[in-house]
Design an enzyme around this catalytic site. Structure first.
Site, PDB file in Angstrom:
ATOM      1  N   ASN A 282     -31.219 -73.713  56.743  1.00  0.00           N
ATOM      2  CA  ASN A 282     -32.166 -74.214  57.945  1.00  0.00           C
ATOM      3  C   ASN A 282     -32.884 -75.289  57.753  1.00  0.00           C
ATOM      4  O   ASN A 282     -32.583 -76.039  56.543  1.00  0.00           O
ATOM      5  CB  ASN A 282     -32.967 -72.780  57.972  1.00  0.00           C
ATOM      6  CG  ASN A 282     -34.105 -72.926  56.999  1.00  0.00           C
ATOM      7  OD1 ASN A 282     -33.849 -73.265  55.805  1.00  0.00           O
ATOM      8  ND2 ASN A 282     -35.287 -72.626  57.068  1.00  0.00           N
ATOM      9  N   CYS A 284     -35.709 -76.593  56.763  1.00  0.00           N
ATOM     10  CA  CYS A 284     -36.527 -77.115  55.251  1.00  0.00           C
ATOM     11  C   CYS A 284     -35.727 -76.453  54.117  1.00  0.00           C
ATOM     12  O   CYS A 284     -36.285 -76.524  53.148  1.00  0.00           O
ATOM     13  CB  CYS A 284     -37.893 -76.601  55.558  1.00  0.00           C
ATOM     14  SG  CYS A 284     -38.801 -76.934  57.022  1.00  0.00           S
ATOM     15  N   GLU A 286     -35.095 -73.598  53.034  1.00  0.00           N
ATOM     16  CA  GLU A 286     -35.272 -72.375  52.159  1.00  0.00           C
ATOM     17  C   GLU A 286     -34.316 -71.210  52.586  1.00  0.00           C
ATOM     18  O   GLU A 286     -34.376 -70.069  51.969  1.00  0.00           O
ATOM     19  CB  GLU A 286     -36.622 -71.908  52.473  1.00  0.00           C
ATOM     20  CG  GLU A 286     -37.186 -71.335  53.609  1.00  0.00           C
ATOM     21  CD  GLU A 286     -37.260 -72.709  54.700  1.00  0.00           C
ATOM     22  OE1 GLU A 286     -37.033 -73.730  54.458  1.00  0.00           O
ATOM     23  OE2 GLU A 286     -38.075 -72.186  55.822  1.00  0.00           O
TER      24      GLU A 286
HETATM   25  P1  ADP Z   1     -44.248 -71.825  60.493  1.00  0.00           P
HETATM   26  O1  ADP Z   1     -45.616 -72.153  59.336  1.00  0.00           O
HETATM   27  O2  ADP Z   1     -44.545 -72.807  61.511  1.00  0.00           O
HETATM   28  O3  ADP Z   1     -43.646 -70.523  60.764  1.00  0.00           O
HETATM   29  P2  ADP Z   1     -42.534 -73.244  58.343  1.00  0.00           P
HETATM   30  O4  ADP Z   1     -43.182 -74.532  58.156  1.00  0.00           O
HETATM   31  O5  ADP Z   1     -42.818 -72.153  57.361  1.00  0.00           O
HETATM   32  O6  ADP Z   1     -43.058 -72.676  59.887  1.00  0.00           O
HETATM   33  O7  ADP Z   1     -41.060 -73.551  58.678  1.00  0.00           O
HETATM   34  C1  ADP Z   1     -39.992 -72.540  58.592  1.00  0.00           C
HETATM   35  C2  ADP Z   1     -38.844 -72.672  59.312  1.00  0.00           C
HETATM   36  O8  ADP Z   1     -39.441 -72.790  60.757  1.00  0.00           O
HETATM   37  C3  ADP Z   1     -38.015 -74.197  59.036  1.00  0.00           C
HETATM   38  O9  ADP Z   1     -37.434 -74.116  57.774  1.00  0.00           O
HETATM   39  C4  ADP Z   1     -37.568 -74.324  60.228  1.00  0.00           C
HETATM   40  O10 ADP Z   1     -36.371 -73.575  60.268  1.00  0.00           O
HETATM   41  C5  ADP Z   1     -38.411 -73.673  61.150  1.00  0.00           C
HETATM   42  N1  ADP Z   1     -39.183 -74.803  61.698  1.00  0.00           N
HETATM   43  C6  ADP Z   1     -40.506 -75.208  61.593  1.00  0.00           C
HETATM   44  N2  ADP Z   1     -40.849 -76.396  62.199  1.00  0.00           N
HETATM   45  C7  ADP Z   1     -40.113 -76.435  63.248  1.00  0.00           C
HETATM   46  C8  ADP Z   1     -40.101 -77.088  64.189  1.00  0.00           C
HETATM   47  N3  ADP Z   1     -40.896 -78.024  64.428  1.00  0.00           N
HETATM   48  N4  ADP Z   1     -38.839 -77.249  65.168  1.00  0.00           N
HETATM   49  C9  ADP Z   1     -38.137 -76.107  64.893  1.00  0.00           C
HETATM   50  N5  ADP Z   1     -38.055 -75.168  63.840  1.00  0.00           N
HETATM   51  C10 ADP Z   1     -38.852 -75.563  62.899  1.00  0.00           C
END
Ligand code: ADP
Length: 587
Positions: A282, A284, A286
């Site tokens: 995905n 990031c 992970e």
């Molecule tokens: P959150 O804190 O908003 O739940 P994270 O920062 O933990 O999100 O990111 C987890 C995953 O969510 C990312 O690896 C990606 O797959 C998805 N993600 C995060 N930000 C975005 C975004 N702006 N648009 C689409 N997907 C996102």
């Protein structure tokens, strides 16, 4: 909407100031005029009740939906656990797409490429992020059979995905995020490595090069390796592995991109190799997934699992509480799979087979602050292993219990667990460590397993809102040490760290370290410690000062390989002007 009625006795959640802004902007429901009509209490009840309601369809369940909804509500509103953003945004609404992570295949033909563009747009609209491998696309200038023309190659198509993402803007939720991966043996690898040379280019993508064991061995021996045409399987050239690795390092030094992922290692941990090969993660990094697979994530706030020492005993981790949270969270995430509506039939089918969930942790730095353990110490690294082993073991035992109640994941018999007779489990994977970019703001905790960026700083959230934040554990410790003054806090907000403040007590300076105070090796050791007990992967950035050299980055990339990490991302202070995500400023 759930049919479970909100109990009259439901307590109001306590919400920190930053969370108020973020929740209002992106999470609370709005009417057609953009007016927020949902309170934060209603938001959390919407999510808790929608997810708990799934319980009703399982006869063997040990829970009644109403009781479970209340437990989920308490779990979230005490910030012990939060599900990923799409679940908070969409559970119990018409959108109903609840997963953050998707991987889509990109086939080597025009129809396949534009299908992927369209599918990505649909996923972005619902708040999910997408990863793609571009490795199947034939190289630039190779012949196109049907027209006799020449192919434009992965990079030119990547620009189309980037442009489409730019235009979607996620319907007011958040702008899209993508991961683009190319195998190191693809003929266009050099172009791909240099793709983000100019700042702002491909700004909706994180890029990673997929490295193989064979390539890493060639780097070690300074040997050449083969470039293979993906469409024909023919060897079409050779490059020197050490030279490619050096250029990769130079580019990462310049801009932080590309990152690297170790494809063979990711596939070594693929629980269902018979269903296919993992080719991407995905955005990031992970969550490695099979093509058309999705996964929902959730994070436990470790800062809440601290047990203050009584009667002369040392403070410690509240293991009983952590176990309780893990079990409840696994049930929550498994229900999310059923509650979610996926944008494509192929995804519904794939998710249904493996039922992957990704439970992780956040607030790790907060826990260390409370335990008075410095992040850059072997004690912290050892504790990381102990904590994550506990989370993994308990999440697997929770998944086993669920399998007894509800049945195992359908691909279990052909999975590595099934073949080794290890299960049955309800979920093909249970653990992932996410960046928690927004979740950590909502929970008011440190993000993921990262050290604090600064003890006190001004945060830019979304479109130019400025929020001042001081870590509460730090503030309390300064007061305890009788060192508190408004002037001191102002000074700290300017530099973020107290490393050089000799006038402060030594103990404070030992415990309250920040990302920039920590030598790269400790960032890596910490990542490796968590990775050791994480089914999927660990989101972690190795932060470096602007003065860091290319040799240091070389060393970090190499050690990430040696330490057993699945990938690595570096960030040299000031090297990148715009970042795709994970900083909170686009959420
Ligand atoms: P959150 O804190 O908003 O739940 P994270 O920062 O933990 O999100 O990111 C987890 C995953 O969510 C990312 O690896 C990606 O797959 C998805 N993600 C995060 N930000 C975005 C975004 N702006 N648009 C689409 N997907 C996102």
């Amino acid at each position: 909407m759930s049919t479970l009625k909100m109990p009259a006795s439901l307590p109001d959640p306590i919400i920190n100031e930053n969370a108020k802004i973020v929740l209002k902007r992106r999470y609370q429901r709005k009417d057609a005029d953009g007016i927020v009509y949902e309170s934060v209490k209603e938001l959390f009840w919407r999510v808790a009740s929608a997810i708990a309601e799934e319980e009703a369809k399982y006869d063997g369940s040990s829970y009644k939906p109403a009781k479970l909804a209340r437990e989920f509500y308490d779990l979230m509103t005490t910030y012990r656990f939060l599900p990923n953003s799409p679940t908070l945004m969409n559970a119990g609404t018409d959108i109903g797409q609840l997963a953050a992570c998707f991987v889509l295949p990109v086939a080597d033909d025009i129809e396949g490429i534009f299908d992927a563009v369209k599918h990505a747009a649909m996923i972005h609209k619902s708040g999910g992020g997408t990863g793609f491998s571009f490795s199947r696309l034939r190289a630039k200038d190779s012949v196109v059979g049907s027209t006799g023309g020449v192919a434009s190659g992965p990079l030119s198509f990547l620009k189309i995905f980037n442009c489409a993402t730019e235009q979607i803007k996620q319907g007011g939720t958040r702008r899209g995020a993508n991961m683009g991966i190319l195998r190191v043996d693809h003929p266009d690898v050099m172009d791909f490595i240099k793709a983000k040379e100019r700042d702002g280019e491909l700004n909706n993508f994180n890029l990673s090069i997929g490295l193989t064991e064979q390539f890493m061995r060639a780097v070690e021996k300074k040997e050449d390796y083969d470039l293979v045409a993906p469409n024909s399987g023919e060897v079409v050239g050779q490059l020197n592995a050490r030279e490619v690795f050096n250029i990769l390092v130079n580019k990462a030094w310049e801009s932080g991109d590309p990152g690297i992922v170790f494809l063979d290692r990711i596939n070594r941990d693929n629980p269902t190799p018979k269903l296919g090969e993992i080719e991407s993660t995905n955005p990031c990094g992970e969550q490695p997934l099979l093509p058309y697979e999705a996964c929902n994530l959730g994070s436990i706030n470790l800062g809440k699992c601290y047990l203050k020492g009584k009667n002369g005993h040392d403070s410690e981790i509240d293991w009983e509480e952590l176990k309780r949270i893990v079990h409840l969270s696994v049930r929550f995430l498994d229900n999310v799979i059923d509650a979610s509506v996926y944008p494509l039939d192929q995804i519904t089918e794939m998710v249904g087979k493996n039922r992957k969930i990704g439970l992780g942790v956040m607030g790790w730095a907060d826990l260390l602050y409370q335990l008075k353990i410095s992040y850059n110490s072997q004690t912290a690294v050892d504790l990381a292993e102990r904590v994550m082993k506990f989370v993994r073991d308990e999440s697997r035992s929770a998944s086993k219990l669920l399998a007894k109640e509800r049945g195992e994941f359908p691909a279990y018999p052909e999975s590595v667990f099934g073949e080794a007779n290890l299960g049955p489990y309800r979920n093909a994977t249970t653990t992932t460590i996410a960046p928690t970019g927004t979740l950590s703001i909502i929970a008011g905790c440190s993000s993921g397993v990262e050290p604090l960026f600064a003890l006190s700083f001004v945060r830019n959230v979304m479109d130019n809102d400025k929020l001042v934040e001081t870590n509460p554990f730090f503030e309390a410790a300064v007061k305890d040490a009788d060192a508190y003054s408004a002037k001191l806090m102002e000074e700290i907000a300017k530099v973020g760290t107290i490393k050089k403040m000799d006038h402060l007590p030594e103990e404070l300076r030992r415990v309250f370290v920040t990302a920039m105070d920590i030598e790269p090796i400790w960032h890596l050791k910490m990542q490796a410690a968590f990775q050791k007990f994480t089914d999927n992967a660990v989101s972690k950035t190795v932060n470096l000062p602007n003065s860091a050299t290319k040799e240091e980055i070389w060393d970090i990339y190499w050690k990430a390989y040696e330490f057993g990490c699945k990938g690595v991302t570096v960030y040299r202070d000031g090297s990148k002007i715009s970042q795709v995500l994970c900083t909170g400023d686009d959420k």
